[in-house]
Design a protein around this motif. Structure first.
Motif: not given
Length: 229
Positions: A10, A176-177, A54, A181, A7
């Motif tokens: 972040d 990070d999500n 997020p 993700d 990703d």
């Protein structure tokens, strides 16, 4: 393992320093005259809080910013104006770090194929990659605004794998999500690493993260160790 997909926001760069740069160098310059006297550091913290991490989308973040700042009467811009400004200038604010360079350099030297799968408008996301100066490391870049499908849809992950010429079971995804993700990557058959910034809580359709790391350094050490197994 032959490839790793990342990703962008972040994950490959920390969003908070980027927001601080945006607040102090772009937002304050253009919107400062419409605000009662405020400290630039307070402004940066207000933008970070409005961004919401997020879980918050662009419209919601800009509406939160409308509520948070001390606008002069009749001077508050629309959330659409704020979002357009964000999209125009925030892509220039991402910060290169030695940790990012070391991560990508190490994986590249080990022969890994490297790609990015990111949600967002094409021009802005590509500008962030240019700002970070990491284009030379990348073998594939798939952006939802260009491809027409966004994470967590498995199709966007599969497109990146197609471009890399590798199978899902040969690849990692780092993001990070937890919902877009990690759950998205797992549904596409990739192995996934959750990059947990700022001790954020886990959420989403999966009961727990497959693997959790707290920094890009830790992610890099783990992936390098996989190459030696």
């Amino acid at each position: 393992m032959k490839a790793v997909l990342f990703d962008l926001d972040d994950t490959l760069y920390d969003r908070y320093p980027a927001i601080r740069t945006y607040a102090q160098h772009y937002f304050y310059k253009d919107f400062g005259p419409q605000l009662s006297t405020i400290d630039q550091e307070w402004l940066a913290q207000a933008l970070i809080a409005a961004d919401g991490g997020p879980l918050r989308g662009g419209r919601e973040a800009m509406q939160a910013l409308q509520r948070a700042l001390p606008w002069f009467p009749g001077k508050m811009p629309s959330w659409q104006e704020l979002l357009a400004h964000w999209r125009a200038y925030f892509p220039y604010c991402s910060h290169w770090t030695p940790e990012l360079d070391q991560l990508l350099r190490s994986l590249s030297q080990l022969g890994w194929k490297i790609g990015i799968v990111t949600n967002g408008p094409g021009p802005g996301q590509r500008q962030k990659i240019d700002t970070l100066g990491i284009g030379n490391y990348l073998d594939a870049v798939v952006i939802s605004g260009e491809y027409g499908v966004k994470k967590p849809d498995p199709a966007i992950f599969m497109e990146a794998l197609r471009q890399l010429g590798v199978a899902a079971h040969q690849s990692w995804f780092v993001g990070d999500n937890p919902a877009t993700d990690i759950a998205g990557a797992v549904s596409a058959g990739l192995r996934a690493i959750w990059l947990r910034r700022y001790h954020r809580p886990w959420y989403g359709p999966l009961s727990k993260p497959p693997i959790c790391k707290d920094s890009l350094v830790a992610v890099g050490e783990f992936l390098v160790s996989c190459s030696k197994d």
